[in-house]
Enzyme design. Structure first.
Site, mmCIF file in Angstrom:
data_model
loop_
_atom_site.group_PDB
_atom_site.id
_atom_site.type_symbol
_atom_site.label_atom_id
_atom_site.label_comp_id
_atom_site.label_asym_id
_atom_site.label_seq_id
_atom_site.Cartn_x
_atom_site.Cartn_y
_atom_site.Cartn_z
ATOM 1 N N THR A 165 0.595 -1.221 -0.093
ATOM 2 C CA THR A 165 0.012 0.166 0.088
ATOM 3 C C THR A 165 0.902 1.362 -0.062
ATOM 4 O OG1 THR A 165 -1.603 -1.322 1.218
ATOM 5 C CG2 THR A 165 -1.788 1.348 1.259
ATOM 6 N N VAL A 193 -11.075 -7.171 1.123
ATOM 7 C CA VAL A 193 -10.770 -5.874 1.506
ATOM 8 C C VAL A 193 -9.833 -5.883 2.630
ATOM 9 C CG1 VAL A 193 -11.919 -3.742 2.312
ATOM 10 C CG2 VAL A 193 -13.092 -5.097 0.605
ATOM 11 N N THR A 214 0.864 0.516 6.247
ATOM 12 C CA THR A 214 1.100 -0.362 5.289
ATOM 13 C C THR A 214 1.577 -1.650 5.922
ATOM 14 O OG1 THR A 214 2.475 -0.889 3.206
ATOM 15 C CG2 THR A 214 3.534 0.696 4.770
ATOM 16 N N GLY A 217 -2.796 -6.324 5.883
ATOM 17 C CA GLY A 217 -4.211 -5.424 6.170
ATOM 18 C C GLY A 217 -4.980 -5.939 7.287
HETATM 19 N N1 GLY Z 1 -2.024 -3.299 3.317
HETATM 20 C C1 GLY Z 1 -2.646 -3.813 1.964
HETATM 21 C C2 GLY Z 1 -3.615 -4.843 2.435
HETATM 22 O O1 GLY Z 1 -3.562 -5.599 3.013
HETATM 23 O O2 GLY Z 1 -4.778 -4.477 2.065
#
Ligand code: GLY
Length: 304
Positions: A165, A193, A214, A217
């Protein structure tokens, strides 16, 4: 005084060519700062979304079905407004779709087909975001899986080099804004997501701080790490102290790697990570700060 700070994603290369794109993005943002913080963060992230070097927009990682699905968000601390798109396809600049949602509706998150429909209604053209490099890596990964082997590629980049990200925080002397954009993780389930559209998970902004994260997620969502950073700053911590505390907590709670970038309402920056690389550019009054380096806590945290 004003600050534009951005990062190119956890474990993204810090080679000159990558840093030059980050610096150009910062400059594009600075040129729009007089129009507002939201136009500035959008301009910054659009540059990264156009580059196949970063895991966002064109060149983002592919999901298990070989498709690009993107997440992006903007949070403005002054107005308390947040808007995000999740798992959106065939749009090169998802952060621009998030901006339209922020400015033209009172809704906060649009996902999947609904997000795509909103984008088309607002004039965003259909664009293929799949790069040759990512397609090739995805084919190899699927072949490995078919043989019952673990893909050799990095799950967050789809490639031999790492990357995740991208995000940007802005302080214009009046308020704070945060924005992020991502392809998520390679071989993710269709519809997955991550933390980028998760308010308080991977992105947050108030009158006191703007924070972008980042890394994995799910670990940021489950620990509300971006909100934790804001709470520490609200309690009097310097942003550097706050991001380091948040990374220690993330490592303790989830055993996860991450990178965090924050700015507060005095224009003070905090940035730390516990992985291989974390390219960060800080621009103050239109000039790149050559003395700024994010703190790498990898050794300190792996000792625990
Ligand atoms: N940091 C990216 C995700 O896991 O969506």
């Amino acid at each position: 005084m004003n600050i534009i700070a951005l990062h190119g994603g956890l474990d993204t290369s810090r080679s000159r060519s990558f840093m030059e794109i980050l610096e150009r993005a910062a400059l594009d943002g600075f040129m729009l700062l007089a129009e507002g913080r939201v136009p500035a963060v959008e301009a910054v992230l659009n540059v990264l979304e156009d580059s196949p070097n970063f895991n966002c927009g064109f060149g983002a990682v592919l999901n298990m079905d070989g498709e690009v699905e993107l997440d992006a968000s903007i949070c403005d601390g002054e107005t308390g407004r947040f808007a995000a798109v999740a798992a959106i396809r065939d749009v090169r600049h998802p952060v621009s779709v998030a901006r339209r949602l922020l400015e033209e509706t009172s809704q906060v998150v649009l996902a999947g087909d609904g997000a795509l429909q909103f984008a088309r209604q607002h004039g965003f053209p259909e664009e293929n975001c799949i790069s040759e490099e990512q397609l090739d890596a995805w084919r190899k990964a699927r072949e490995s899986l078919a043989r019952g082997e673990k893909p050799a590629q990095n799950l967050y980049t789809g490639l031999a080099y790492h990357g995740d990200t991208v995000g940007c925080v802005v302080w214009d002397g009046k308020g704070l804004t945060a924005a992020s954009s991502t392809g998520g993780c390679s071989l993710k389930l269709p519809g997955r997501v991550g933390d980028t559209p998760s308010l308080g998970g991977g992105v947050y902004a108030t009158r006191l701080s703007a924070v972008v994260c980042t890394g994995i997620g799910e670990s940021f969502v489950e620990t509300l790490t971006a909100k934790f950073v804001d709470e520490k700053i609200a309690g009097g911590a310097h942003p550097q102290q706050a991001v380091e505390l948040a990374l220690r907590r993330l490592a303790e709670l989830k055993g996860a790697e991450g990178g965090i970038l924050a700015v507060d309402a005095q224009g003070r920056i905090g940035s730390a990570f516990n992985a291989g690389q974390f390219p960060v550019v800080v621009m103050e009054e239109g000039r790149v700060r050559r003395d700024f380096e994010p703190v790498n806590l990898r050794r300190a945290l792996s000792a625990h």
